[in-house]
Design an enzyme around this catalytic site. Sequence first.
Site, mmCIF file in Angstrom:
data_model
loop_
_atom_site.group_PDB
_atom_site.id
_atom_site.type_symbol
_atom_site.label_atom_id
_atom_site.label_comp_id
_atom_site.label_asym_id
_atom_site.label_seq_id
_atom_site.Cartn_x
_atom_site.Cartn_y
_atom_site.Cartn_z
ATOM 1 N N LYS A 36 12.855 42.873 62.078
ATOM 2 C CA LYS A 36 12.530 42.778 63.659
ATOM 3 C C LYS A 36 12.985 41.463 64.306
ATOM 4 C CE LYS A 36 7.916 41.338 62.998
ATOM 5 N NZ LYS A 36 6.592 41.702 62.432
ATOM 6 N N ARG A 131 -5.827 42.708 63.078
ATOM 7 C CA ARG A 131 -4.933 43.376 63.712
ATOM 8 C C ARG A 131 -5.072 44.807 63.368
ATOM 9 N NH1 ARG A 131 1.586 41.367 63.660
ATOM 10 N NH2 ARG A 131 1.369 43.133 62.226
HETATM 11 C C1 LIG Z 1 6.440 41.429 61.238
HETATM 12 C C2 LIG Z 1 5.753 42.081 60.200
HETATM 13 C C3 LIG Z 1 6.048 41.884 58.799
HETATM 14 C C4 LIG Z 1 6.905 40.763 58.354
HETATM 15 O O1 LIG Z 1 6.502 39.510 58.637
HETATM 16 P P1 LIG Z 1 7.110 37.961 58.327
HETATM 17 O O2 LIG Z 1 5.902 36.945 58.676
HETATM 18 O O3 LIG Z 1 8.380 37.888 59.310
HETATM 19 O O4 LIG Z 1 7.397 38.074 56.753
HETATM 20 C C5 LIG Z 1 5.252 42.579 57.937
HETATM 21 N N1 LIG Z 1 4.540 43.336 58.148
HETATM 22 C C6 LIG Z 1 4.458 43.765 59.223
HETATM 23 C C7 LIG Z 1 3.071 44.980 59.716
HETATM 24 C C8 LIG Z 1 4.961 43.317 60.420
HETATM 25 O O5 LIG Z 1 4.587 43.447 61.746
#
Ligand SMILES: *Cc1c(COP(=O)(O)O)cnc(C)c1O
Length: 360
Positions: A36, A131
């Site tokens: 992302k 969250r």
């Molecule tokens: C963005 C996200 C990740 C990845 O997080 P990083 O800190 O970039 O490794 C993993 N799980 C969820 C649910 C996320 O929203």
Amino acid sequence: MTAPRLEIDLDKIHDNASLLVRRLADRGVSVTGVTKAILGSPEIAKMFLRAGVSGIGDSRIENMELIRRADIPASMTLVRSPMLSDLRRVVTLADASLNTEKDVIQGLSRAGREMQRAHGVVLMVELGDLREGIMPADIEDAVGETLRLPNISFKGIGANLACRSGVAPDAQKMSQLSSLADSIETTFGITIELVTGGNSANLQWALSGANVERINDLRLGESILLGCEPLHRKPIDGLHTDAFSLTAEVIESKSKPSLPWGDFAQSAFGDRPPTVDRGRVQQSILAIGRQDADPDGLQPPPGVEILAASSDHLILESRARGVAVGDEMTFQLNYSALVRAMTSPFVAKFLNVGGVAVRS
Ligand SMILES: *Cc1c(COP(=O)(O)O)cnc(C)c1O
């Protein structure tokens, strides 16, 4: 060369991904590579896969569309709960999604039936970061409902910590998730395929030698891209922290007073004006601003300090060296600055492979 520009070193990203994949494989944990932050770049997704990630995760269906269009044969998981208004697209593009809401899972089942496809569901458990997640006491009911739905395949459970409140994914939290996996298996007489423990913030725990128990997957973005773990923003041993750099061009450079003068009201972004008179300083302006990067997440070169930023001006003081109009200056980025730079249409993106830069 075009400025501002974000230069992305694909070889360093590959090194980072492959080292994390190997270290975690030793512990029986696979890596879902999360794309992302780089807007689903197909080139970077390919690097992730070449490094051995088990699948791709993204929070945006648009990014998945980009990866699918590039014909990349990867299993893809939507790492944000799908919008009810978007379920057909989710079932079309994603193999699985992270879920917390009964209405959404039922909708995915209906969309799956209409489109004659199966969709994988991972149920997220709330472990205290507040969250996404189903409260632990409610998880077995949710599993029961999910198992009953046609065109839904129940993949397993997961958790996400640290992102909202900074709650650490430690041994105790991961042990709680493992116990939930065990008790779900006993209650329903099933085997849970996936227990996805969290994001890059889980690495400190995962690489510490702790018993990983049932956790067999982590979803990693930031750590692969920036070589840092987000709990303390410390570099991870052996990883490159400079796969990304942001370069901008100087449009003004003058000796100016350090104190503003006149009658003071509000500034554009609510920043307080400087109050210490340091005499005249060498002040430069770069053609980049808050629309293009988070100024608080930029690390300037030695001898340069960021004084302030507005939408499209970054104001610097340089002590060590002379800065001329037309000069370029290069910054390292944290996650926040990276995400904003990637998202800005004003920042050109260049991919470096084997020393050759290609604009993407
Ligand atoms: C963005 C996200 C990740 C990845 O997080 P990083 O800190 O970039 O490794 C993993 N799980 C969820 C649910 C996320 O929203």
